[in-house]
Write a protein that holds these residues in place. Structure first.
Motif, PDB file in Angstrom:
ATOM      1  N   UNK A   6       9.430  -5.367  -7.393  1.00  0.00           N
ATOM      2  CA  UNK A   6       9.231  -5.910  -6.048  1.00  0.00           C
ATOM      3  C   UNK A   6       9.679  -7.362  -5.934  1.00  0.00           C
ATOM      4  N   UNK A   7      10.759  -7.693  -6.652  1.00  0.00           N
ATOM      5  CA  UNK A   7      11.368  -9.022  -6.579  1.00  0.00           C
ATOM      6  C   UNK A   7      10.411 -10.141  -6.992  1.00  0.00           C
ATOM      7  N   UNK A   8       9.564  -9.870  -7.993  1.00  0.00           N
ATOM      8  CA  UNK A   8       8.755 -10.947  -8.557  1.00  0.00           C
ATOM      9  C   UNK A   8       9.669 -11.933  -9.289  1.00  0.00           C
ATOM     10  N   UNK A   9       9.242 -13.189  -9.341  1.00  0.00           N
ATOM     11  CA  UNK A   9      10.012 -14.224 -10.022  1.00  0.00           C
ATOM     12  C   UNK A   9       9.711 -14.230 -11.513  1.00  0.00           C
ATOM     13  N   UNK A  10      10.752 -14.448 -12.318  1.00  0.00           N
ATOM     14  CA  UNK A  10      10.600 -14.531 -13.776  1.00  0.00           C
ATOM     15  C   UNK A  10      11.639 -15.510 -14.321  1.00  0.00           C
ATOM     16  N   UNK A  11      11.289 -16.220 -15.384  1.00  0.00           N
ATOM     17  CA  UNK A  11      12.217 -17.161 -16.004  1.00  0.00           C
ATOM     18  C   UNK A  11      12.952 -16.541 -17.171  1.00  0.00           C
ATOM     19  N   UNK A  12      13.990 -17.232 -17.617  1.00  0.00           N
ATOM     20  CA  UNK A  12      14.777 -16.753 -18.753  1.00  0.00           C
ATOM     21  C   UNK A  12      14.167 -17.231 -20.069  1.00  0.00           C
ATOM     22  N   UNK A  13      13.853 -18.523 -20.156  1.00  0.00           N
ATOM     23  CA  UNK A  13      13.226 -19.000 -21.390  1.00  0.00           C
ATOM     24  C   UNK A  13      13.261 -20.498 -21.564  1.00  0.00           C
ATOM     25  N   UNK A  14      14.451 -21.098 -21.580  1.00  0.00           N
ATOM     26  CA  UNK A  14      14.553 -22.502 -21.949  1.00  0.00           C
ATOM     27  C   UNK A  14      14.377 -23.439 -20.756  1.00  0.00           C
ATOM     28  N   UNK A  15      13.744 -24.585 -21.031  1.00  0.00           N
ATOM     29  CA  UNK A  15      13.533 -25.650 -20.051  1.00  0.00           C
ATOM     30  C   UNK A  15      13.843 -26.995 -20.711  1.00  0.00           C
TER      31      UNK A  15
END
Length: 355
Positions: A6-15
Motif C-alpha cells: 500500500x505504498x508504505x515508505x521504506x529506506x534503502x540503508x545508508x545515511x
C-alpha cells in the motif's frame, strides 16, 4: 507471514551522519512503519560491507586489506587450508542452530553502530508505529566482483571463494533476521546487489546465469532460516527475473532512472506480483536532481509507471496493494540536508500514493 504494501515508505540503508542518533530520528519520522538500521559509511572504512557482512572471513584471516588496493582473499598464503577448515566448522555449527556459532557472523559493533543503536532504541522505546523491521546485507555478486583472489582476479569466478562469500552473507543475514525478530515483528532483510548489472556485458562474459542464481538463492535460504522475508535491492538496470527466480519476495529498484529496464520484463513482473511479490519503487532520485522534484511530480511519475505496467498486463490493483516507496538508492555519501530532503520526499510521495 504477510508482506508490506500500500505504498508504505521504506529506506534503502545508508545515511550520511556520523552518529546513529540523528539517523534514527529521521528514519522513525519518515519511515515509521518500516524502520531500518542505518549504515553510516562516512564514519570510515569500518562501515564498509567487507566488515559489515563478511567479518568472519576477515577475522579468520581468509580476507586481508591491501593498503591502497582492493581487499583480497589470502588463498595463496600458508595456512589457507587450516583457515578453511575453521570457517566450515563454524558455518556448519551455525547452520545446525548453535547460537554462539551464529553470533560469530554478527556485524562487529564498530562496523555497524547503527544496527546496535536500532536494537537499543527498540529495547528502550518499543517499536511504536512499526509493523516491520528492516535490515540489509551486501549482495554476493557485488562482494564477489569487488573482492579479488590472491592473484587479483574477481573472487566470484572461483567456486570456493564464491561459496565462502555466499555462506558468510547468508549466515549474517540469518543473524540479522533473528536479532531483529526478537521484537515480535516481521523482519525484512534486503540484499544489496547492483553488480548483477555486469551479467551480459563484454567485460564479464564469463559470468554464468546458474552461478548468479545459486549465489542469490543461497542468501535467500539464510534469510528464511532466520525467520526473515527476503528482499533485494539493485540501483542499476539488470535482468530482473534472476531475482524472482532466486526466491526474493520484495524487489527494490531505481524506478526514477531504470524503470524501462523493468517494463520489458512485464510478464515476469506479472507472475511475481500474482505470487504475492512486492515492488519497492525507488522513485526519489538520490542525487542533486531531488532538489528539482516535488512530491506531486514524483507521485505523477510513479502513477504513470504503474499505469504502464498495467497496460502491459500486470494487475493494477495488486501493483498498488503490493508496493512500497523508497529512495532510488542509499544516501550515505550525500550531504545531510539533501538526504533529509530525499527522505522527506519519499514520505510525502508515500502519503499521496497511499490515499
Amino acid at each position: 507471514m504477510f508482506l508490506p504494501g500500500n505504498f508504505q515508505a521504506a529506506g534503502i540503508g545508508s545515511l550520511p551522519y556520523l552518529e546513529p542518533g540523528p539517523a534514527l530520528d529521521l528514519i522513525f519520522k519518515t519511515t515509521p512503519v518500516i524502520p531500518h538500521w542505518p549504515q553510516l559509511p562516512k564514519r570510515g572504512h569500518q562501515e564498509h560491507f567487507v566488515y559489515q557482512s563478511l567479518a568472519p572471513l576477515v577475522r579468520l584471516g581468509l580476507i586481508k586489506e591491501n593498503p591502497g588496493g582492493m581487499p583480497a582473499f589470502t588463498d595463496a598464503d600458508a595456512g589457507w587450508t587450516d583457515r578453511l577448515t575453521d570457517f566450515y566448522s563454524l558455518y556448519l555449527e551455525a547452520e545446525a542452530g548453535d547460537g554462539e556459532a551464529l553470533a560469530a557472523f554478527a556485524i562487529p559493533r564498530e562496523a555497524g553502530i547503527g544496527f546496535y543503536a536500532l536494537l537499543e532504541y527498540l529495547e528502550q522505546k518499543g517499536p511504536g508505529e512499526a509493523r516491520f523491521l528492516k535490515g540489509q546485507v551486501a549482495g554476493p555478486i557485488t562482494a564477489g566482483l569487488y573482492l579479488t583472489d590472491s592473484a587479483g582476479r574477481s573472487s566470484f569466478y572461483d567456486p570456493q571463494l564464491r561459496d565462502l562469500i555466499v555462506k558468510t552473507t547468508a549466515m549474517q543475514a540469518c543473524w540479522q533476521a533473528r536479532e531483529l525478530g526478537r521484537f515480535n515483528l516481521p523482519v525484512l532483510v534486503f540484499v544489496d546487489d547492483p553488480a548483477l548489472a555486469a551479467y551480459g556485458t563484454s567485460t564479464h562474459v564469463a559470468l554464468k546465469r546458474d552461478d548468479l542464481l545459486a549465489a542469490l538463492a543461497g542468501v535467500v535460504a539464510g534469510i528464511e532460516a532466520g525467520g526473515g522475508l527476503p528482499g533485494v535491492h539493485s540501483c542499476s538496470g539488470v535482468e530482473w527475473p534472476v531475482f524472482f527466480e532466486a526466491g526474493y519476495r520484495i524487489l527494490s529498484f531505481d524506478a526514477y532512472n531504470y524503470f524501462t529496464s523493468l517494463q520489458v520484463f512485464a510478464s515476469d513482473v506479472a507472475a511475481f506480483i500474482a505470487q504475492g511479490g512486492v515492488l519497492a519503487w525507488g522513485i526519489v532520485p538520490t542525487y542533486e536532481q531531488a532538489w528539482q522534484e516535488t512530491p506531486a511530480t514524483l507521485a505523477a511519475k510513479l502513477q504513470e509507471q504503474v499505469g504502464e505496467l498495467a497496460r502491459r498486463g500486470v494487475d493494477r490493483e495488486r501493483l498498488c496493494r503490493q508496493a512500497l516507496v523508497t529512495p532510488s538508492c542509499g544516501t550515505g555519501v550525500l550531504e545531510e540536508d539533501l538526504a533529509e530532503h530525499i527522505y522527506g520526499l519519499m514520505a510525502a510521495v508515500a502519503e499521496i500514493m497511499g490515499r
